[in-house]
Design a protein around this motif. Structure first.
Motif, PDB file in Angstrom:
ATOM      1  N   LEU A 177       0.639  -1.204   0.090  1.00  0.00           N
ATOM      2  CA  LEU A 177      -0.039  -0.132   0.068  1.00  0.00           C
ATOM      3  C   LEU A 177       1.025   1.221  -0.077  1.00  0.00           C
ATOM      4  O   LEU A 177       0.614   2.060  -0.597  1.00  0.00           O
ATOM      5  CB  LEU A 177      -0.931  -0.061   1.208  1.00  0.00           C
ATOM      6  CG  LEU A 177      -2.128  -1.151   1.283  1.00  0.00           C
ATOM      7  CD1 LEU A 177      -2.915  -1.037   2.493  1.00  0.00           C
ATOM      8  CD2 LEU A 177      -3.246  -0.531   0.087  1.00  0.00           C
ATOM      9  N   LEU A 178       1.906   1.340   0.863  1.00  0.00           N
ATOM     10  CA  LEU A 178       2.805   2.346   0.717  1.00  0.00           C
ATOM     11  C   LEU A 178       3.255   2.670  -0.630  1.00  0.00           C
ATOM     12  O   LEU A 178       3.619   3.924  -0.983  1.00  0.00           O
ATOM     13  CB  LEU A 178       3.939   2.220   1.934  1.00  0.00           C
ATOM     14  CG  LEU A 178       3.227   2.140   3.261  1.00  0.00           C
ATOM     15  CD1 LEU A 178       4.515   2.040   4.437  1.00  0.00           C
ATOM     16  CD2 LEU A 178       2.679   3.659   3.567  1.00  0.00           C
ATOM     17  N   ARG A 179       3.967   1.485  -1.108  1.00  0.00           N
ATOM     18  CA  ARG A 179       4.664   1.633  -2.142  1.00  0.00           C
ATOM     19  C   ARG A 179       3.366   2.327  -3.413  1.00  0.00           C
ATOM     20  O   ARG A 179       3.888   3.225  -4.382  1.00  0.00           O
ATOM     21  CB  ARG A 179       4.862   0.357  -2.985  1.00  0.00           C
ATOM     22  CG  ARG A 179       5.373   0.199  -4.249  1.00  0.00           C
ATOM     23  CD  ARG A 179       6.058  -0.881  -4.742  1.00  0.00           C
ATOM     24  NE  ARG A 179       5.051  -1.868  -4.875  1.00  0.00           N
ATOM     25  CZ  ARG A 179       4.063  -2.065  -5.726  1.00  0.00           C
ATOM     26  NH1 ARG A 179       4.068  -1.489  -6.490  1.00  0.00           N
ATOM     27  NH2 ARG A 179       3.003  -2.934  -5.628  1.00  0.00           N
ATOM     28  N   GLN A 180       2.224   1.751  -3.620  1.00  0.00           N
ATOM     29  CA  GLN A 180       1.202   2.368  -4.284  1.00  0.00           C
ATOM     30  C   GLN A 180       1.012   3.810  -4.166  1.00  0.00           C
ATOM     31  O   GLN A 180       0.684   4.689  -5.025  1.00  0.00           O
ATOM     32  CB  GLN A 180       0.144   1.499  -4.221  1.00  0.00           C
ATOM     33  CG  GLN A 180       0.221   0.054  -5.016  1.00  0.00           C
ATOM     34  CD  GLN A 180      -0.649  -0.753  -4.505  1.00  0.00           C
ATOM     35  OE1 GLN A 180      -1.712  -0.827  -3.807  1.00  0.00           O
ATOM     36  NE2 GLN A 180      -1.142  -1.872  -5.550  1.00  0.00           N
ATOM     37  N   PHE A 181       0.826   4.287  -2.813  1.00  0.00           N
ATOM     38  CA  PHE A 181       0.798   5.447  -2.557  1.00  0.00           C
ATOM     39  C   PHE A 181       1.705   6.517  -3.088  1.00  0.00           C
ATOM     40  O   PHE A 181       1.656   7.543  -3.691  1.00  0.00           O
ATOM     41  CB  PHE A 181       0.481   5.454  -1.152  1.00  0.00           C
ATOM     42  CG  PHE A 181      -0.929   5.483  -0.450  1.00  0.00           C
ATOM     43  CD1 PHE A 181      -1.563   4.573  -0.937  1.00  0.00           C
ATOM     44  CD2 PHE A 181      -1.350   6.660   0.562  1.00  0.00           C
ATOM     45  CE1 PHE A 181      -2.872   4.440  -0.346  1.00  0.00           C
ATOM     46  CE2 PHE A 181      -2.931   6.353   1.197  1.00  0.00           C
ATOM     47  CZ  PHE A 181      -3.412   5.253   0.379  1.00  0.00           C
ATOM     48  N   VAL A 182       3.073   6.028  -2.653  1.00  0.00           N
ATOM     49  CA  VAL A 182       4.341   6.928  -3.364  1.00  0.00           C
ATOM     50  C   VAL A 182       4.252   7.019  -4.765  1.00  0.00           C
ATOM     51  O   VAL A 182       4.306   8.215  -5.399  1.00  0.00           O
ATOM     52  CB  VAL A 182       5.683   6.183  -2.720  1.00  0.00           C
ATOM     53  CG1 VAL A 182       6.849   6.684  -3.473  1.00  0.00           C
ATOM     54  CG2 VAL A 182       5.691   6.293  -1.410  1.00  0.00           C
ATOM     55  N   VAL A 183       3.963   5.767  -5.429  1.00  0.00           N
ATOM     56  CA  VAL A 183       3.802   5.853  -6.810  1.00  0.00           C
ATOM     57  C   VAL A 183       2.661   6.910  -7.413  1.00  0.00           C
ATOM     58  O   VAL A 183       2.902   7.924  -8.222  1.00  0.00           O
ATOM     59  CB  VAL A 183       3.541   4.637  -7.538  1.00  0.00           C
ATOM     60  CG1 VAL A 183       3.325   4.537  -8.947  1.00  0.00           C
ATOM     61  CG2 VAL A 183       4.816   3.619  -7.243  1.00  0.00           C
ATOM     62  N   ALA A 184       1.485   6.834  -6.610  1.00  0.00           N
ATOM     63  CA  ALA A 184       0.484   7.901  -7.088  1.00  0.00           C
ATOM     64  C   ALA A 184       0.914   9.164  -6.571  1.00  0.00           C
ATOM     65  O   ALA A 184       0.515  10.010  -7.771  1.00  0.00           O
ATOM     66  CB  ALA A 184      -0.875   7.006  -6.306  1.00  0.00           C
ATOM     67  N   MET A 185       1.530   9.350  -5.619  1.00  0.00           N
ATOM     68  CA  MET A 185       1.907  10.723  -5.342  1.00  0.00           C
ATOM     69  C   MET A 185       2.860  11.226  -6.646  1.00  0.00           C
ATOM     70  O   MET A 185       2.824  12.584  -6.872  1.00  0.00           O
ATOM     71  CB  MET A 185       2.490  10.742  -3.979  1.00  0.00           C
ATOM     72  CG  MET A 185       1.578  10.243  -2.766  1.00  0.00           C
ATOM     73  SD  MET A 185       2.171  10.085  -1.231  1.00  0.00           S
ATOM     74  CE  MET A 185       2.859  11.931  -0.991  1.00  0.00           C
ATOM     75  N   LEU A 186       3.875  10.548  -6.815  1.00  0.00           N
ATOM     76  CA  LEU A 186       4.797  11.139  -8.002  1.00  0.00           C
ATOM     77  C   LEU A 186       4.011  11.137  -9.416  1.00  0.00           C
ATOM     78  O   LEU A 186       4.482  12.006 -10.061  1.00  0.00           O
ATOM     79  CB  LEU A 186       5.905  10.054  -7.983  1.00  0.00           C
ATOM     80  CG  LEU A 186       6.892   9.620  -6.764  1.00  0.00           C
ATOM     81  CD1 LEU A 186       7.835   8.666  -6.907  1.00  0.00           C
ATOM     82  CD2 LEU A 186       7.713  10.938  -6.323  1.00  0.00           C
TER      83      LEU A 186
END
Length: 263
Positions: free
Chosen positions: A98-107
């Motif tokens: 989930l954290l990885r997906q959040f970071v990707v989405a933010m970028l």
């Protein structure tokens, strides 16, 4: 953290569509109540009333229109990706994923919005006929965060959000949390307040003071980054650092840092 174990009683798609809208009005409403704290305002209440070029009633109508368009696009997006979302949900059982997906989405969202936002300033036609609508709020306030021309709202926010959702691989359930967080951050950046203890001001250089600089005439060609990081501004030379100074009559004022050199 296992999102599959959560049972909200209604579909994730419905929540993913409308929870961020509810969060927008609740969070901006909180800031509206705090607007009387003059010592924490980046502009005076008088400036908010006299310098802005659009009424608050018009702002509310404009935001509701953009949110309606977003809801339609979200509904279509969830319907089109429905089969993929079941598989994505199975994979999203760990907090690391989930954290990885959040970071990707933010970028993804930051990258899309930086370049689209900057182009709308550089293209005189687009600025005059589209993006200037948002800059009618010379003194930003919380519930004006999504006040844009409908075409700008579609390009920057709606399409940007759709790309973040698709490229990060998150499920509709995960999107509830991501887009609620993104909504809170966007509202906070436009709140026009510098409240002590605000975690966004501690962890993000891109904050209400940083974005306030962009809304002023001297910062119109700087600080395009939104809503999370200042990375692209730093890389491409559009970064204007700020300092907070006491404002005559009380309150604070975000001004370009003294060591900031113009191009």
């Amino acid at each position: 953290m296992d999102l599959r174990a959560m049972d909200f009683g209604v579909s994730d798609e419905l929540l993913g569509t409308f929870v961020p809208v509810l969060v927008y009005w609740v969070y901006s409403g909180m800031y509206a109540l705090l607007g009387g704290f003059e010592n924490y305002r980046l502009h005076s209440k008088e400036d908010e009333e006299t310098k802005n070029l659009v009424s608050k009633g018009t702002v509310v109508k404009g935001v509701l229109l953009q949110q309606a368009v977003q809801a339609v696009v979200a509904t279509i997006l969830f319907a089109v990706t429905g089969n993929d979302n079941d598989a994505a949900m199975v994979q999203q059982s760990s907090i690391i994923v989930l954290l990885r997906q959040f970071v990707v989405a933010m970028l993804v969202l930051d990258t899309w919005q930086y370049f689209m936002h900057r182009y709308m300033h550089q293209n005189k036609f687009l600025y005059r006929h589209i993006h200037s609508q948002h800059h009618k709020l010379v003194v930003p306030y919380a519930f004006g965060a999504l006040y844009n021309h409908p075409l700008e709202g579609l390009i920057l926010d709606t399409i940007g959000g759709a790309l973040s959702f698709l490229l990060s691989g998150m499920s509709p359930r995960a999107s509830i949390f991501f887009f609620s967080f993104a909504t809170i951050k966007t509202v906070d950046d436009h709140c026009g307040l510098w409240l002590p203890g605000n975690l966004f001001h501690i962890f993000f250089r891109n904050n209400s003071a940083y974005h306030d600089i962009h809304h002023q005439l001297y910062g119109n060609k700087y600080n395009f980054s939104q809503p999370f990081f200042v990375t692209w501004d730093r890389i491409l030379g559009t970064y204007m650092p700020y300092s907070l100074e006491k404002r005559a009559g009380g309150g604070l004022e975000a001004r370009p840092s003294k060591d900031c050199k113009d191009d």
